[in-house]
Design a protein around this motif. Structure first.
Motif, PDB file in Angstrom:
ATOM      1  N   GLY A 158       1.078  -0.774  -0.321  1.00 40.26           N
ATOM      2  CA  GLY A 158       0.037  -0.269   0.200  1.00 40.26           C
ATOM      3  C   GLY A 158       0.679   1.306  -0.359  1.00 40.26           C
ATOM      4  N   ARG A 159       0.310   2.506   0.389  1.00 40.32           N
ATOM      5  CA  ARG A 159       1.248   3.983   0.395  1.00 40.32           C
ATOM      6  C   ARG A 159       1.818   3.699   1.787  1.00 40.32           C
ATOM      7  NH1 ARG A 159      -3.473   5.868  -2.308  1.00 40.32           N
ATOM      8  NH2 ARG A 159      -4.469   7.239  -0.171  1.00 40.32           N
ATOM      9  N   HIS A 160       1.649   2.810   2.213  1.00 42.03           N
ATOM     10  CA  HIS A 160       2.436   2.765   3.868  1.00 42.03           C
ATOM     11  C   HIS A 160       2.939   1.094   4.041  1.00 42.03           C
ATOM     12  CE1 HIS A 160       0.888   6.875   4.321  1.00 42.03           C
ATOM     13  NE2 HIS A 160      -0.304   6.344   3.979  1.00 42.03           N
ATOM     14  N   PRO A 161       4.299   1.294   4.390  1.00 38.47           N
ATOM     15  CA  PRO A 161       4.610  -0.119   4.908  1.00 38.47           C
ATOM     16  C   PRO A 161       4.355  -1.138   5.310  1.00 38.47           C
ATOM     17  CG  PRO A 161       6.012   1.663   4.859  1.00 38.47           C
ATOM     18  CD  PRO A 161       5.851   2.088   4.278  1.00 38.47           C
ATOM     19  N   ASP A 162       3.941  -2.589   5.739  1.00 37.91           N
ATOM     20  CA  ASP A 162       3.390  -2.511   7.014  1.00 37.91           C
ATOM     21  C   ASP A 162       1.033  -2.282   6.963  1.00 37.91           C
ATOM     22  OD1 ASP A 162       5.700  -3.588   7.505  1.00 37.91           O
ATOM     23  OD2 ASP A 162       6.342  -2.420   8.704  1.00 37.91           O
ATOM     24  N   ALA A 163       0.751  -1.768   5.571  1.00 39.07           N
ATOM     25  CA  ALA A 163      -0.431  -1.428   5.943  1.00 39.07           C
ATOM     26  C   ALA A 163      -1.392  -3.157   5.914  1.00 39.07           C
ATOM     27  CB  ALA A 163      -0.833  -0.560   5.110  1.00 39.07           C
ATOM     28  N   PRO A 164      -2.033  -3.306   7.050  1.00 35.06           N
ATOM     29  CA  PRO A 164      -2.837  -4.000   6.763  1.00 35.06           C
ATOM     30  C   PRO A 164      -3.536  -4.465   4.913  1.00 35.06           C
ATOM     31  CG  PRO A 164      -4.214  -2.790   7.751  1.00 35.06           C
ATOM     32  CD  PRO A 164      -2.989  -2.045   7.606  1.00 35.06           C
ATOM     33  N   ALA A 165      -3.718  -5.941   5.363  1.00 30.15           N
ATOM     34  CA  ALA A 165      -3.838  -5.972   4.005  1.00 30.15           C
ATOM     35  C   ALA A 165      -5.344  -6.727   3.313  1.00 30.15           C
ATOM     36  CB  ALA A 165      -2.526  -7.140   3.380  1.00 30.15           C
ATOM     37  N   LEU A 166      -5.999  -6.880   2.467  1.00 25.60           N
ATOM     38  CA  LEU A 166      -6.907  -7.288   1.562  1.00 25.60           C
ATOM     39  C   LEU A 166      -6.407  -8.659   0.605  1.00 25.60           C
ATOM     40  CD1 LEU A 166      -9.674  -7.149   0.599  1.00 25.60           C
ATOM     41  CD2 LEU A 166      -9.313  -5.944  -1.309  1.00 25.60           C
ATOM     42  N   LEU A 167      -6.578  -9.731   1.283  1.00 21.54           N
ATOM     43  CA  LEU A 167      -6.637 -10.796   0.666  1.00 21.54           C
ATOM     44  C   LEU A 167      -7.355 -11.465  -0.058  1.00 21.54           C
ATOM     45  CD1 LEU A 167      -4.891 -10.915   2.726  1.00 21.54           C
ATOM     46  CD2 LEU A 167      -5.045 -12.951   3.918  1.00 21.54           C
ATOM     47  N   ILE A 168      -6.941 -11.977  -1.228  1.00 22.52           N
ATOM     48  CA  ILE A 168      -6.935 -12.254  -2.567  1.00 22.52           C
ATOM     49  C   ILE A 168      -7.038 -13.748  -2.779  1.00 22.52           C
ATOM     50  CG2 ILE A 168      -8.577 -11.999  -4.722  1.00 22.52           C
ATOM     51  CD1 ILE A 168      -7.707  -8.722  -4.508  1.00 22.52           C
ATOM     52  N   GLY A 169      -7.903 -14.935  -2.594  1.00 17.88           N
ATOM     53  CA  GLY A 169      -7.037 -15.749  -3.155  1.00 17.88           C
ATOM     54  C   GLY A 169      -8.246 -16.894  -3.510  1.00 17.88           C
ATOM     55  N   SER A 170      -7.849 -17.762  -3.565  1.00 19.03           N
ATOM     56  CA  SER A 170      -8.154 -19.254  -4.095  1.00 19.03           C
ATOM     57  C   SER A 170      -7.060 -20.902  -3.800  1.00 19.03           C
ATOM     58  CB  SER A 170      -8.709 -19.210  -5.027  1.00 19.03           C
ATOM     59  OG  SER A 170      -9.931 -20.242  -5.188  1.00 19.03           O
ATOM     60  N   HIS A 171      -7.535 -21.256  -3.818  1.00 21.37           N
ATOM     61  CA  HIS A 171      -6.649 -22.777  -4.201  1.00 21.37           C
ATOM     62  C   HIS A 171      -5.719 -23.271  -5.539  1.00 21.37           C
ATOM     63  CE1 HIS A 171      -9.333 -26.261  -6.020  1.00 21.37           C
ATOM     64  NE2 HIS A 171      -9.758 -25.237  -5.435  1.00 21.37           N
ATOM     65  N   VAL A 172      -4.187 -23.662  -5.343  1.00 21.43           N
ATOM     66  CA  VAL A 172      -4.098 -24.225  -6.191  1.00 21.43           C
ATOM     67  C   VAL A 172      -3.843 -25.196  -6.927  1.00 21.43           C
ATOM     68  CG1 VAL A 172      -2.036 -21.887  -5.972  1.00 21.43           C
ATOM     69  CG2 VAL A 172      -1.382 -23.911  -5.120  1.00 21.43           C
ATOM     70  N   ASP A 173      -4.295 -25.920  -5.696  1.00 16.63           N
ATOM     71  CA  ASP A 173      -4.106 -27.724  -6.169  1.00 16.63           C
ATOM     72  C   ASP A 173      -5.245 -28.392  -6.476  1.00 16.63           C
ATOM     73  OD1 ASP A 173      -5.624 -27.104  -3.857  1.00 16.63           O
ATOM     74  OD2 ASP A 173      -5.269 -29.138  -3.070  1.00 16.63           O
ATOM     75  N   SER A 174      -5.457 -29.065  -7.091  1.00 27.21           N
ATOM     76  CA  SER A 174      -6.092 -30.133  -7.642  1.00 27.21           C
ATOM     77  C   SER A 174      -6.881 -31.564  -7.073  1.00 27.21           C
ATOM     78  CB  SER A 174      -6.269 -29.805  -9.644  1.00 27.21           C
ATOM     79  OG  SER A 174      -5.183 -30.891 -10.030  1.00 27.21           O
ATOM     80  N   VAL A 175      -7.792 -31.983  -7.886  1.00 21.59           N
ATOM     81  CA  VAL A 175      -7.989 -33.202  -7.841  1.00 21.59           C
ATOM     82  C   VAL A 175      -7.713 -34.261  -8.546  1.00 21.59           C
ATOM     83  CG1 VAL A 175     -10.533 -33.120  -6.504  1.00 21.59           C
ATOM     84  CG2 VAL A 175     -10.598 -33.230  -8.554  1.00 21.59           C
ATOM     85  N   ARG A 176      -7.394 -35.404  -8.440  1.00 18.95           N
ATOM     86  CA  ARG A 176      -7.118 -36.084  -9.780  1.00 18.95           C
ATOM     87  C   ARG A 176      -8.092 -36.394 -10.583  1.00 18.95           C
ATOM     88  NH1 ARG A 176      -3.123 -40.344 -10.605  1.00 18.95           N
ATOM     89  NH2 ARG A 176      -2.533 -40.248  -8.213  1.00 18.95           N
ATOM     90  N   ASP A 177      -7.004 -35.868 -12.146  1.00 19.78           N
ATOM     91  CA  ASP A 177      -7.735 -36.003 -13.253  1.00 19.78           C
ATOM     92  C   ASP A 177      -8.897 -34.442 -12.464  1.00 19.78           C
ATOM     93  OD1 ASP A 177      -8.505 -36.541 -16.270  1.00 19.78           O
ATOM     94  OD2 ASP A 177      -9.821 -38.105 -15.818  1.00 19.78           O
ATOM     95  N   GLY A 178      -8.514 -33.692 -12.413  1.00 16.94           N
ATOM     96  CA  GLY A 178      -9.490 -32.564 -11.945  1.00 16.94           C
ATOM     97  C   GLY A 178      -9.648 -31.133 -13.510  1.00 16.94           C
ATOM     98  N   GLY A 179     -10.497 -30.407 -12.937  1.00 15.70           N
ATOM     99  CA  GLY A 179     -10.279 -29.803 -14.624  1.00 15.70           C
ATOM    100  C   GLY A 179      -9.004 -27.915 -13.780  1.00 15.70           C
ATOM    101  N   ARG A 180      -9.165 -27.444 -15.235  1.00 13.38           N
ATOM    102  CA  ARG A 180      -7.660 -26.718 -15.115  1.00 13.38           C
ATOM    103  C   ARG A 180      -8.262 -25.087 -14.087  1.00 13.38           C
ATOM    104  NH1 ARG A 180      -7.879 -28.119 -20.229  1.00 13.38           N
ATOM    105  NH2 ARG A 180      -8.952 -26.108 -21.030  1.00 13.38           N
ATOM    106  N   TYR A 181      -9.666 -25.007 -13.653  1.00 12.24           N
ATOM    107  CA  TYR A 181     -10.338 -23.501 -13.483  1.00 12.24           C
ATOM    108  C   TYR A 181     -10.786 -23.844 -11.786  1.00 12.24           C
ATOM    109  CZ  TYR A 181      -9.607 -23.531 -18.459  1.00 12.24           C
ATOM    110  OH  TYR A 181      -9.126 -23.423 -20.149  1.00 12.24           O
ATOM    111  N   ASP A 182     -10.702 -25.067 -11.329  1.00 12.11           N
ATOM    112  CA  ASP A 182     -11.281 -25.059  -9.979  1.00 12.11           C
ATOM    113  C   ASP A 182     -10.030 -24.270  -9.553  1.00 12.11           C
ATOM    114  OD1 ASP A 182     -11.780 -25.618  -7.554  1.00 12.11           O
ATOM    115  OD2 ASP A 182     -12.198 -27.713  -7.942  1.00 12.11           O
ATOM    116  N   GLY A 183     -10.353 -23.298  -8.270  1.00 10.49           N
ATOM    117  CA  GLY A 183      -9.372 -22.662  -7.500  1.00 10.49           C
ATOM    118  C   GLY A 183      -8.197 -22.154  -7.960  1.00 10.49           C
ATOM    119  N   MET A 184      -7.843 -22.391  -9.254  1.00 14.21           N
ATOM    120  CA  MET A 184      -6.449 -21.300  -9.876  1.00 14.21           C
ATOM    121  C   MET A 184      -6.987 -20.489 -11.120  1.00 14.21           C
ATOM    122  SD  MET A 184      -3.136 -21.725 -10.607  1.00 14.21           S
ATOM    123  CE  MET A 184      -2.631 -22.708  -9.748  1.00 14.21           C
TER     124      MET A 184
END
Ligand SMILES: [Zn+2]
Length: 432
Positions: free
Chosen positions: A75-101
C-alpha cells in the motif's frame, strides 16, 4: 473473431491462458491428466511460475510456512493491513484447470490492473494461492487455509498420504518444517478481508443466463452413516414374504432422502453417494447395507429440519420392513455466511459490470473462504462454468465471463477502498 493473447496487460484472457498453461506437466504430477496434489512436484513447479507472474504484476512473492504462495502489493505505507484475494492451487485427480486456480489468477490480474495504472491503496493487497483445499493428498481438506486462519487442530499434522509419506517429509521436500507449520497463521489486525473468485461448480448461473453471481453463504453440511441390518438368506430358497432384505429397504430410504431433499428451497440438497452391500453376492439376499447421507443448505435450520425429516422417514421404513437402522452423525459443518457489507460491495461491483441485478446464491461446495471467515470478513464471486461441470477435465469457462469477473474484482477493490477511506480507518493523519 480470433482473439490474440494480450499477455502484456491484465485481462481475463490472460487469466484463462495461464490456467491452461498450468494444466499440463510439469505443473501436473500425471502425464495424461491434471493432478496437482499438495506438496507434489507439480505443486512446486506451479509455485515457481506463479511467483514469477506475481513479481511481474508488481508484487513481492513468498511461500509461507504451510506451502501457500503469497504475493504482496504494498500500500502507500509499509506494513499496512492487507485485503486478501485468493483461492487454491491444488487439484483433484483428473481435475479441471479452473477450479481454484482461476481465482488465484484473477487475484494476480486484479493487482496487475491497478499496478499498470500506478495506483496504490491505503492498504496492501495480497494474493494467496492455498496449497491444499481439495484434500487430494492427505486425508484432510483445507489444511493450508486452516493454518493461515489459525484454526488448526492438534490432530491435523499427524498425517500420511496413500504412499505412506508423512506431512513432515512432504514439507521437507519443499524446504518447510512441520514444527513451523502453524507459523503461517496471520494476525487479525493484518487482514482486512478475504475475497475469493471461484467457478460456480454448478449449473444455476448458466441456466439463468448470468456470467457472475454473488455468494451469500457456504452451505451447512451434515454427513451421516446409515447402517441397515436385515437377514441374509439364500436367494433361491428364501420366500419373498419371509425376507428382511436390507438392500430393498435401503433403496426405499435412498428415495426418501431424494424426495425430502427436493421438497425444500433451491439450496437444500440431500445425497446418498456411497453404498456398501453385504455380503454383496448375486445369490444371497442382502443382510446388511451401509450408506452415506449428505445434507446441505445455506441456512443451518433448513438443513436441520430436512435431516430430522429424513431420520423420521428412514425409521418408518425400517419399522415397516422389520430391519434394523443405525444412523450416526459423522460430520457437522455450520453454514458460513459471507459478510453482508462486503457482499453488498461485490453485488454493486457486479452491477457496475453487467448492468443487471446480480444473482445471489448459496455455495453448496466448501471453499477456503469458509475457513478464512474465522480470521476476517469474507466475500465470494462465482463465475459461470459450462454445464456446471467441475472436478473433471471437461471443466470450462468463457473468456468473456472471466473478463467480466476481472472487471468486477477491480470494481470491488475500488469500492472497498472508498468504503475504507470514508470510514477513515486506514488513512494516516495527513491523508484525512
Ligand atoms: Zn475449488
Amino acid at each position: 473473431m480470433v482473439r490474440m493473447p494480450a499477455r502484456e496487460t491484465a485481462s481475463g484472457l490472460r487469466a484463462v491462458a495461464r490456467c491452461d498453461d498450468l494444466g499440463v506437466t510439469p505443473y501436473s504430477d500425471a502425464d495424461d491428466h491434471l493432478f496437482r496434489p499438495y506438496l507434489g512436484a507439480g505443486h512446486a513447479a506451479t509455485l515457481d511460475r506463479i511467483a514469477a507472474w506475481m513479481t511481474e504484476a508488481g508484487m513481492t512473492a513468498r511461500v509461507d510456512a504451510a506451502g501457500n504462495i503469497v504475493g504482496r502489493y504494498e500500500g502507500r505505507h509499509p506494513d499496512a493491513p492487507a485485503l486478501l484475494i485468493g483461492s487454491h492451487v491444488d487439484s483433484v485427480r483428473d481435475g479441471g484447470r479452473y477450479d481454484g486456480m482461476l481465482g488465484v489468477m484473477l487475484g494476480i490480474e486484479t493487482v496487475a490492473w491497478f499496478a499498470e495504472r500506478g495506483h496504490r491503496f491505503p492498504f496492501a493487497i495480497e494474493v494467496i494461492g492455498f496449497g491444499d483445499e481439495e484434500g487430494s493428498r492427505f486425508p484432510v481438506s483445507m489444511l493450508t487455509s486452516r493454518a493461515v486462519a489459525g484454526v488448526l487442530g492438534d490432530q491435523d499434522l499427524a498425517l500420511a498420504d496413500a504412499a505412506g509419506v508423512g506431512l513432515a517429509e512432504a514439507l521437507d521436500g519443499f524446504g518447510l518444517e512441520l514444527a513451523r507449520f502453524a507459523d503461517a497463521a496471520r494476525h487479525r489486525e493484518d487482514v482486512l478481508a478475504y475475497v475469493e473468485a471461484h467457478i460456480e461448480q454448478g449449473p444455476v448461473l448458466e441456466a439463468e443466463g448470468h456470467a457472475l453471481g454473488v455468494v451469500s453463504a457456504i452451505a451447512a453440511q451434515y454427513r451421516f452413516r446409515a447402517v441397515v441390518t436385515g437377514v441374509a438368506g439364500h436367494a433361491g430358497t428364501m420366500a419373498m414374504r419371509l425376507r428382511h432384505d436390507a438392500l430393498a429397504a435401503a433403496a426405499e430410504m435412498v428415495l426418501a432422502v431424494e424426495r425430502i431433499g427436493g421438497a425444500g428451497p433451491e439450496d437444500l440438497v440431500a445425497t446418498v453417494g456411497r453404498m456398501e452391500v453385504g455380503p454383496g453376492v448375486p445369490n444371497v439376499v442382502p443382510g446388511a447395507v451401509t450408506f452415506s447421507i449428505d445434507v446441505r443448505a445455506g441456512v443451518g435450520a433448513v438443513r436441520d429440519r430436512a435431516a430430522d425429516e429424513i431420520r423420521v422417514a428412514l425409521e418408518d421404513i425400517a419399522v415397516r420392513r422389520a430391519v434394523g437402522l443405525d444412523l450416526t452423525l459423522q460430520q457437522d459443518l455450520p453454514a458460513t455466511p459471507c459478510d453482508s457489507g462486503l457482499s453488498r460491495l461485490m453485488a454493486e461491483a457486479v452491477r457496475d459490470v453487467t448492468g443487471a441485478e446480480p444473482r445471489v446464491l448459496v455455495s453448496g461446495a466448501g471453499h477456503d473462504a469458509m475457513v478464512m471467515a474465522h480470521l476476517a470478513p469474507v466475500a465470494m464471486l462465482f463465475l459461470r462454468c459450462r454445464g456446471g461441470i467441475s472436478h473433471h477435465p471437461a471443466e470450462a469457462v468463457e473468456v468473456d465471463d472471466v473478463q467480466a469477473a476481472l472487471e468486477a474484482m477491480t470494481a470491488f477493490v475500488t469500492r472497498f477502498e472508498h468504503t475504507w477511506s470514508d470510514a477513515g480507518t486506514v488513512l494516516t493523519e495527513e491523508e484525512r
